[in-house]
Design a protein around this motif. Structure first.
Motif, PDB file in Angstrom:
ATOM      1  N   ASP A 133     -13.661 -20.473  22.424  1.00 26.47           N
ATOM      2  CA  ASP A 133     -13.533 -19.317  21.537  1.00 26.47           C
ATOM      3  C   ASP A 133     -12.465 -19.540  20.481  1.00 26.47           C
ATOM      4  O   ASP A 133     -12.547 -18.968  19.390  1.00 26.47           O
ATOM      5  N   THR A 134     -11.475 -20.330  20.810  1.00 24.63           N
ATOM      6  CA  THR A 134     -10.432 -20.618  19.826  1.00 24.63           C
ATOM      7  C   THR A 134      -9.694 -21.895  20.202  1.00 24.63           C
ATOM      8  O   THR A 134      -9.679 -22.289  21.375  1.00 24.63           O
ATOM      9  N   VAL A 135      -9.096 -22.531  19.214  1.00 25.82           N
ATOM     10  CA  VAL A 135      -8.284 -23.736  19.402  1.00 25.82           C
ATOM     11  C   VAL A 135      -6.944 -23.504  18.715  1.00 25.82           C
ATOM     12  O   VAL A 135      -6.899 -23.148  17.533  1.00 25.82           O
ATOM     13  N   VAL A 136      -5.865 -23.685  19.456  1.00 26.77           N
ATOM     14  CA  VAL A 136      -4.524 -23.452  18.921  1.00 26.77           C
ATOM     15  C   VAL A 136      -3.675 -24.687  19.182  1.00 26.77           C
ATOM     16  O   VAL A 136      -3.711 -25.250  20.276  1.00 26.77           O
ATOM     17  N   THR A 137      -2.928 -25.120  18.176  1.00 23.75           N
ATOM     18  CA  THR A 137      -2.090 -26.313  18.311  1.00 23.75           C
ATOM     19  C   THR A 137      -0.659 -26.008  17.876  1.00 23.75           C
ATOM     20  O   THR A 137      -0.418 -25.080  17.104  1.00 23.75           O
ATOM     21  N   SER A 138       0.261 -26.821  18.357  1.00 24.17           N
ATOM     22  CA  SER A 138       1.676 -26.544  18.101  1.00 24.17           C
ATOM     23  C   SER A 138       2.053 -26.738  16.638  1.00 24.17           C
ATOM     24  O   SER A 138       2.988 -26.098  16.153  1.00 24.17           O
ATOM     25  N   ASP A 139       1.334 -27.615  15.908  1.00 26.77           N
ATOM     26  CA  ASP A 139       1.701 -27.813  14.503  1.00 26.77           C
ATOM     27  C   ASP A 139       1.287 -26.624  13.634  1.00 26.77           C
ATOM     28  O   ASP A 139       1.707 -26.510  12.489  1.00 26.77           O
ATOM     29  N   ARG A 140       0.466 -25.716  14.213  1.00 29.10           N
ATOM     30  CA  ARG A 140       0.067 -24.512  13.488  1.00 29.10           C
ATOM     31  C   ARG A 140       0.688 -23.250  14.078  1.00 29.10           C
ATOM     32  O   ARG A 140       0.439 -22.156  13.593  1.00 29.10           O
ATOM     33  N   THR A 141       1.468 -23.424  15.147  1.00 29.36           N
ATOM     34  CA  THR A 141       2.167 -22.285  15.744  1.00 29.36           C
ATOM     35  C   THR A 141       3.618 -22.668  16.015  1.00 29.36           C
ATOM     36  O   THR A 141       4.435 -22.646  15.119  1.00 29.36           O
ATOM     37  N   ALA A 142       3.908 -23.020  17.256  1.00 38.25           N
ATOM     38  CA  ALA A 142       5.265 -23.437  17.633  1.00 38.25           C
ATOM     39  C   ALA A 142       5.177 -24.325  18.858  1.00 38.25           C
ATOM     40  O   ALA A 142       4.211 -24.281  19.610  1.00 38.25           O
ATOM     41  N   CYS A 143       6.198 -25.136  19.047  1.00 39.81           N
ATOM     42  CA  CYS A 143       6.224 -26.039  20.196  1.00 39.81           C
ATOM     43  C   CYS A 143       6.447 -25.269  21.493  1.00 39.81           C
ATOM     44  O   CYS A 143       7.143 -24.258  21.518  1.00 39.81           O
ATOM     45  N   LYS A 144       5.846 -25.758  22.570  1.00 40.14           N
ATOM     46  CA  LYS A 144       6.145 -25.233  23.897  1.00 40.14           C
ATOM     47  C   LYS A 144       7.636 -25.464  24.210  1.00 40.14           C
ATOM     48  O   LYS A 144       8.205 -26.445  23.709  1.00 40.14           O
ATOM     49  N   PRO A 145       8.255 -24.590  24.959  1.00 36.90           N
ATOM     50  CA  PRO A 145       7.704 -23.448  25.697  1.00 36.90           C
ATOM     51  C   PRO A 145       7.717 -22.125  24.935  1.00 36.90           C
ATOM     52  O   PRO A 145       7.615 -21.069  25.545  1.00 36.90           O
ATOM     53  N   ASP A 146       7.842 -22.179  23.601  1.00 37.14           N
ATOM     54  CA  ASP A 146       7.736 -20.949  22.814  1.00 37.14           C
ATOM     55  C   ASP A 146       6.396 -20.278  23.116  1.00 37.14           C
ATOM     56  O   ASP A 146       5.362 -20.946  23.140  1.00 37.14           O
ATOM     57  N   PRO A 147       6.366 -18.968  23.332  1.00 36.34           N
ATOM     58  CA  PRO A 147       5.116 -18.297  23.704  1.00 36.34           C
ATOM     59  C   PRO A 147       4.177 -18.000  22.540  1.00 36.34           C
ATOM     60  O   PRO A 147       3.115 -17.402  22.736  1.00 36.34           O
ATOM     61  N   LEU A 148       4.538 -18.428  21.326  1.00 37.38           N
ATOM     62  CA  LEU A 148       3.720 -18.079  20.163  1.00 37.38           C
ATOM     63  C   LEU A 148       2.274 -18.544  20.305  1.00 37.38           C
ATOM     64  O   LEU A 148       1.341 -17.849  19.896  1.00 37.38           O
ATOM     65  N   MET A 149       2.067 -19.727  20.911  1.00 34.65           N
ATOM     66  CA  MET A 149       0.706 -20.219  21.094  1.00 34.65           C
ATOM     67  C   MET A 149      -0.112 -19.239  21.926  1.00 34.65           C
ATOM     68  O   MET A 149      -1.282 -18.971  21.634  1.00 34.65           O
ATOM     69  N   MET A 150       0.492 -18.678  22.964  1.00 27.88           N
ATOM     70  CA  MET A 150      -0.204 -17.731  23.819  1.00 27.88           C
ATOM     71  C   MET A 150      -0.479 -16.421  23.088  1.00 27.88           C
ATOM     72  O   MET A 150      -1.553 -15.824  23.235  1.00 27.88           O
ATOM     73  N   HIS A 151       0.478 -15.983  22.282  1.00 30.64           N
ATOM     74  CA  HIS A 151       0.269 -14.754  21.525  1.00 30.64           C
ATOM     75  C   HIS A 151      -0.835 -14.929  20.484  1.00 30.64           C
ATOM     76  O   HIS A 151      -1.610 -13.997  20.235  1.00 30.64           O
ATOM     77  N   ARG A 152      -0.923 -16.121  19.906  1.00 28.83           N
ATOM     78  CA  ARG A 152      -1.990 -16.389  18.938  1.00 28.83           C
ATOM     79  C   ARG A 152      -3.355 -16.367  19.625  1.00 28.83           C
ATOM     80  O   ARG A 152      -4.336 -15.834  19.095  1.00 28.83           O
ATOM     81  N   ILE A 153      -3.422 -16.955  20.822  1.00 26.17           N
ATOM     82  CA  ILE A 153      -4.670 -16.933  21.590  1.00 26.17           C
ATOM     83  C   ILE A 153      -5.076 -15.488  21.891  1.00 26.17           C
ATOM     84  O   ILE A 153      -6.237 -15.103  21.734  1.00 26.17           O
ATOM     85  N   ALA A 154      -4.110 -14.685  22.336  1.00 25.99           N
ATOM     86  CA  ALA A 154      -4.399 -13.291  22.652  1.00 25.99           C
ATOM     87  C   ALA A 154      -4.941 -12.558  21.428  1.00 25.99           C
ATOM     88  O   ALA A 154      -5.924 -11.800  21.521  1.00 25.99           O
ATOM     89  N   GLN A 155      -4.328 -12.806  20.297  1.00 22.57           N
ATOM     90  CA  GLN A 155      -4.762 -12.155  19.057  1.00 22.57           C
ATOM     91  C   GLN A 155      -6.187 -12.561  18.694  1.00 22.57           C
ATOM     92  O   GLN A 155      -7.028 -11.712  18.367  1.00 22.57           O
ATOM     93  N   GLU A 156      -6.481 -13.850  18.777  1.00 22.35           N
ATOM     94  CA  GLU A 156      -7.785 -14.345  18.354  1.00 22.35           C
ATOM     95  C   GLU A 156      -8.888 -14.020  19.364  1.00 22.35           C
ATOM     96  O   GLU A 156     -10.062 -13.948  19.001  1.00 22.35           O
ATOM     97  N   CYS A 157      -8.508 -13.821  20.638  1.00 18.73           N
ATOM     98  CA  CYS A 157      -9.505 -13.503  21.668  1.00 18.73           C
ATOM     99  C   CYS A 157      -9.599 -12.008  21.944  1.00 18.73           C
ATOM    100  O   CYS A 157     -10.415 -11.570  22.768  1.00 18.73           O
TER     101      CYS A 157
END
Length: 217
Positions: A133-157
């Motif tokens: 349903d979606t693909v999220v990468t750190s170069d377009r969000t933030a590096c782990k363990p920052d939760p931004l990747m998870m928040h982006r997934i939640a938003q897109e899903c």
């Protein structure tokens, strides 16, 4: 917890790629005449964006010019050697994704790889790409363990981060899930040992991601 979305890590969870990553780091640092990082050091940065991982492995992490040079060397070596760049899925991954999708779950792929490199993997496995349903990468969000990747997934899903079950093989994955207040499932097919995941009090631990199929209704 109520799970509506599965967040799946790529390297070490869906892709059998850890040995390739280790080899590429060793060859790169040897080529650049730098101290070769240990296996443990390499494992500790898998999941970070490439430039951040390399920065942490350098003798002087503040040497930005050297970081850029070593990153370019890594990418060049990776692209030139087919044994390093050939993606290999763990056995049963496609069946797992298809069954999760059939049960109505949304599937999100998140990775510390660059977005362009993840797209190359998905081009090699178009059937897998069609299930995501979606693909999220750190170069377009933030590096782990920052939760931004998870928040982006939640938003897109269209769900809350608390409705996501993250599946990953690294402590950085578990830390990110925890920072986002998502569910966490650690697998032993990548860089972590049972003791490491157990020491983090990880909610669930399985030998490999495909073992999830036994728990589906």
């Amino acid at each position: 917890m109520c799970v509506s979305t599965w967040r799946l890590h790529l390297d070490g969870t869906l892709l059998n790629s850890i040995a390739q990553i280790e080899s590429c780091f060793v060859q790169t640092f040897t080529q650049e005449r730098l101290p070769v990082p240990s296996t443990e050091q390499i494992h500790s940065i898998i999941g970070l964006s490439l430039h951040e991982g390399i920065r942490r492995l350098l003798p002087d992490p503040e040497d930005r010019e050297l970081m850029t040079q070593v990153t370019a060397s890594y990418l060049e070596l990776f692209k030139q050697d087919p044994e390093l760049s050939r993606p290999v899925l763990f056995t049963g991954v496609m069946e797992l994704l298809a069954e999760l999708k059939a049960h109505g779950y949304k599937l999100a792929l998140a990775s510390g790889k660059y977005y362009a490199d993840v797209q190359l993997v998905l081009q090699a496995f178009p059937d897998m790409a069609a299930l995501l349903d979606t693909v999220v990468t750190s170069d377009r969000t933030a590096c782990k363990p920052d939760p931004l990747m998870m928040h982006r997934i939640a938003q897109e899903c269209g769900c809350e981060a608390t409705e996501i079950l993250g599946v990953g093989d690294a402590l950085l994955d578990i830390e990110m899930y925890r920072n986002a207040h998502s569910g966490e499932l650690g697998v032993l097919s990548g860089v972590c040992t049972w003791e490491q995941l157990q020491g983090m009090k990880t909610q669930f631990i399985l030998h490999e991601a495909t073992a999830l199929r036994a728990y589906l209704p």
